[in-house]
Design a protein around this motif. Structure first.
Motif, PDB file in Angstrom:
ATOM      1  N   GLU A 118       0.828  -1.198   0.000  1.00 46.13           N
ATOM      2  CA  GLU A 118       0.000   0.000   0.000  1.00 46.13           C
ATOM      3  C   GLU A 118       0.873   1.264   0.000  1.00 46.13           C
ATOM      4  O   GLU A 118       0.598   2.230  -0.715  1.00 46.13           O
ATOM      5  CB  GLU A 118      -0.939  -0.017   1.218  1.00 46.13           C
ATOM      6  CG  GLU A 118      -1.699   1.264   1.477  1.00 46.13           C
ATOM      7  CD  GLU A 118      -2.587   1.713   0.315  1.00 46.13           C
ATOM      8  OE1 GLU A 118      -2.912   0.873  -0.556  1.00 46.13           O
ATOM      9  OE2 GLU A 118      -2.935   2.914   0.267  1.00 46.13           O
ATOM     10  N   ALA A 119       1.936   1.236   0.786  1.00 49.52           N
ATOM     11  CA  ALA A 119       2.822   2.403   0.860  1.00 49.52           C
ATOM     12  C   ALA A 119       3.477   2.661  -0.495  1.00 49.52           C
ATOM     13  O   ALA A 119       3.605   3.812  -0.928  1.00 49.52           O
ATOM     14  CB  ALA A 119       3.871   2.196   1.943  1.00 49.52           C
ATOM     15  N   VAL A 120       3.896   1.594  -1.181  1.00 53.95           N
ATOM     16  CA  VAL A 120       4.525   1.775  -2.494  1.00 53.95           C
ATOM     17  C   VAL A 120       3.477   2.277  -3.501  1.00 53.95           C
ATOM     18  O   VAL A 120       3.766   3.155  -4.323  1.00 53.95           O
ATOM     19  CB  VAL A 120       5.179   0.468  -2.985  1.00 53.95           C
ATOM     20  CG1 VAL A 120       5.601   0.569  -4.454  1.00 53.95           C
ATOM     21  CG2 VAL A 120       6.389   0.143  -2.110  1.00 53.95           C
ATOM     22  N   ARG A 121       2.271   1.748  -3.420  1.00 52.32           N
ATOM     23  CA  ARG A 121       1.211   2.240  -4.329  1.00 52.32           C
ATOM     24  C   ARG A 121       1.013   3.733  -4.138  1.00 52.32           C
ATOM     25  O   ARG A 121       0.939   4.498  -5.099  1.00 52.32           O
ATOM     26  CB  ARG A 121      -0.103   1.499  -4.074  1.00 52.32           C
ATOM     27  CG  ARG A 121      -0.190   0.194  -4.837  1.00 52.32           C
ATOM     28  CD  ARG A 121      -1.597  -0.405  -4.798  1.00 52.32           C
ATOM     29  NE  ARG A 121      -1.482  -1.845  -4.839  1.00 52.32           N
ATOM     30  CZ  ARG A 121      -1.559  -2.645  -3.778  1.00 52.32           C
ATOM     31  NH1 ARG A 121      -1.818  -2.139  -2.579  1.00 52.32           N
ATOM     32  NH2 ARG A 121      -1.395  -3.936  -3.899  1.00 52.32           N
ATOM     33  N   ARG A 122       0.943   4.167  -2.875  1.00 55.07           N
ATOM     34  CA  ARG A 122       0.764   5.608  -2.613  1.00 55.07           C
ATOM     35  C   ARG A 122       1.953   6.404  -3.144  1.00 55.07           C
ATOM     36  O   ARG A 122       1.791   7.453  -3.749  1.00 55.07           O
ATOM     37  CB  ARG A 122       0.661   5.867  -1.104  1.00 55.07           C
ATOM     38  CG  ARG A 122      -0.642   5.463  -0.483  1.00 55.07           C
ATOM     39  CD  ARG A 122      -0.629   5.928   0.981  1.00 55.07           C
ATOM     40  NE  ARG A 122      -1.477   5.101   1.798  1.00 55.07           N
ATOM     41  CZ  ARG A 122      -1.419   5.060   3.126  1.00 55.07           C
ATOM     42  NH1 ARG A 122      -0.542   5.795   3.784  1.00 55.07           N
ATOM     43  NH2 ARG A 122      -2.230   4.287   3.804  1.00 55.07           N
ATOM     44  N   ALA A 123       3.143   5.875  -2.906  1.00 56.67           N
ATOM     45  CA  ALA A 123       4.349   6.629  -3.265  1.00 56.67           C
ATOM     46  C   ALA A 123       4.514   6.735  -4.780  1.00 56.67           C
ATOM     47  O   ALA A 123       5.106   7.691  -5.279  1.00 56.67           O
ATOM     48  CB  ALA A 123       5.580   5.963  -2.652  1.00 56.67           C
ATOM     49  N   THR A 124       4.012   5.747  -5.493  1.00 59.78           N
ATOM     50  CA  THR A 124       4.251   5.715  -6.942  1.00 59.78           C
ATOM     51  C   THR A 124       3.037   6.173  -7.744  1.00 59.78           C
ATOM     52  O   THR A 124       3.092   6.170  -8.979  1.00 59.78           O
ATOM     53  CB  THR A 124       4.639   4.289  -7.395  1.00 59.78           C
ATOM     54  OG1 THR A 124       3.622   3.369  -6.982  1.00 59.78           O
ATOM     55  CG2 THR A 124       5.972   3.869  -6.813  1.00 59.78           C
ATOM     56  N   ARG A 125       1.983   6.579  -7.049  1.00 61.14           N
ATOM     57  CA  ARG A 125       0.733   6.934  -7.745  1.00 61.14           C
ATOM     58  C   ARG A 125       0.975   7.970  -8.838  1.00 61.14           C
ATOM     59  O   ARG A 125       0.516   7.826  -9.947  1.00 61.14           O
ATOM     60  CB  ARG A 125      -0.276   7.461  -6.720  1.00 61.14           C
ATOM     61  CG  ARG A 125      -1.700   7.229  -7.132  1.00 61.14           C
ATOM     62  CD  ARG A 125      -2.679   7.297  -5.977  1.00 61.14           C
ATOM     63  NE  ARG A 125      -2.235   8.045  -4.823  1.00 61.14           N
ATOM     64  CZ  ARG A 125      -2.548   7.718  -3.569  1.00 61.14           C
ATOM     65  NH1 ARG A 125      -3.281   6.658  -3.318  1.00 61.14           N
ATOM     66  NH2 ARG A 125      -2.131   8.442  -2.562  1.00 61.14           N
TER      67      ARG A 125
END
Ligand SMILES: NC(=O)c1ccc[n+]([C@@H]2O[C@H](COP(=O)([O-])OP(=O)(O)OC[C@H]3O[C@@H](n4cnc5c(N)ncnc54)[C@H](OP(=O)(O)O)[C@@H]3O)[C@@H](O)[C@H]2O)c1
Length: 351
Positions: free
Chosen positions: A303-310
């Protein structure tokens, strides 16, 4: 002259954020404003603060944290002060510079009657540490010994676009489909989403008044660096990563990796790579008993990577691909010279 800390009622002064032009400070300021705090920032450049989205919403104390008068002026009337500085970008000898910055800040905070200090350091095991982590621990001790109640939050890799540790993970994964890496790639790391570390920092302003200690913070997942690369690649459709581990980490190998593969300032990236020889997992979860969790709960790695790479442009550019290919060759050949790759195991991480 020292101010008696009981002279002022709690909570009436501004909150000082140092490092507001940096990654963590730059996220913390808008969160504190959102919570209704009056925020002052200490920065070497008022012009740079003015350019930021929240630049008009804060008081600016222009000054250098190495200057005792600048720090004293910034801390005047302050209730809570965040210490979010490091000087690794200034090159070698960062330990001495950071020691002096912390001493200057600790002395001024005590003299100005600050009620609470909050500092973000690094998750680390017991025992001998890398120069970077040892320096972060030393800074925490200086602040804890200041006489001002201090909360030292300790985080591992912070997952957010622009965080040095995340950018290194991103570029190493994007640009090195084949990696010859030292064994530290198998060490355990407990990363945390940037939003969540900012939540805990903001909450730490209101910890019980006399509390003076470290707190480990981290997300729910514990992974190895290799697993983080594998999952980052999967989440961003980069394709499989191949990783060979070799027994020895030499500073030369680390420097080569960082210099060739990531655009992260090498003064910052080299000490960070050096710190990956350690496990970085929480040894206690006491903060969870004192502050509420982040809204929706602490984010896991994916989830953190999804947010960071959005909003991030992730496709490997032609230039990046060429750089990556060069880096692979260089890393492999240096790995051959500096270590014993015959004893390494090339393993496909993901099919
Ligand atoms: N990012 C992570 O992944 C991570 C993980 C764990 C812990 N932490 C900790 O979080 C804290 C903040 O890190 P960060 O990643 O936000 O750092 P950063 O982005 O590199 O920012 C460093 C800040 O320090 C300021 N600074 C340095 N020397 C100064 C001086 N003499 N006077 C005034 N300002 C000075 C810089 O100001 P200029 O813009 O003027 O240079 C910048 O705002 C550090 O203690 C770090 O160890 C970070």
């Amino acid at each position: 002259m020292a101010t008696d800390q009981t002279d002022r009622p709690a909570g009436d002064g501004p909150v000082l954020v140092t490092g507001a032009t940096g990654y963590i400070g730059g996220l913390l300021v808008p969160e504190l404003l959102r919570r209704g705090r009056t925020v002052r920032v200490l920065s070497r450049s008022a012009d740079r603060i003015a350019e930021l989205d929240w630049g008009d919403a804060v008081e600016v104390a222009e000054g250098d944290a190495s200057d005792a008068d600048d720090v004293a002026a910034a801390l005047e009337g302050v209730d809570v002060a965040y210490y979010l500085l490091h000087s690794m970008a200034g090159g070698d000898d960062f330990e001495e510079r950071d020691r002096e910055l912390a001493r200057t800040f600790a002395t001024a905070a005590a003299q100005q009657g600050v009620r609470r200090l909050v500092y973000l350091g690094g998750l680390h095991p017991d025992g001998e540490l890398s120069p970077h982590l040892a320096s972060r621990v030393e800074v925490g001790k200086i602040l804890l010994d200041s006489g001002v109640p201090t909360a030292v939050l300790q985080a591992g890799v912070v997952l957010g676009d622009g965080s040095a540790s995340f950018d290194m993970l991103r570029y190493l994964t994007e640009r090195l489909p084949v990696v010859v890496a030292p064994r530290w790639l198998r060490n355990r790391i407990q990363p945390i989403a940037a939003d969540d570390v900012v939540h805990y920092l903001a909450e730490a302003a209101d910890l019980p008044a006399d509390l003076n200690r470290t707190f480990d913070v981290g997300g729910p997942d514990v992974l190895t660096y290799a697993e983080m690369m594998e999952r980052f690649a999967a989440l961003t459709d980069l394709g499989p990563r191949y990783i060979a581990t070799v027994p020895v980490l030499t500073p030369e190998l680390a420097s080569l990796w960082v210099g060739l593969v990531t655009p992260v300032d090498s003064g910052v990236a080299r000490p960070l790579v050096g710190s990956l020889i350690h496990d970085a997992v929480r040894s206690e979860e006491d903060l969870d008993d004192l502050v509420p969790p982040p809204p929706g709960g602490a984010a896991g790695f994916d989830e953190a990577v999804r947010r960071a790479t959005r909003d991030m442009h992730l496709s490997l550019s032609a230039q990046g691909a060429r750089l990556g290919a060069g880096a692979i060759g260089a890393a492999v050949s240096l790995g051959s010279a500096a270590t014993a790759p015959a004893r390494g195991v090339l393993r496909r991480l993901r099919s």
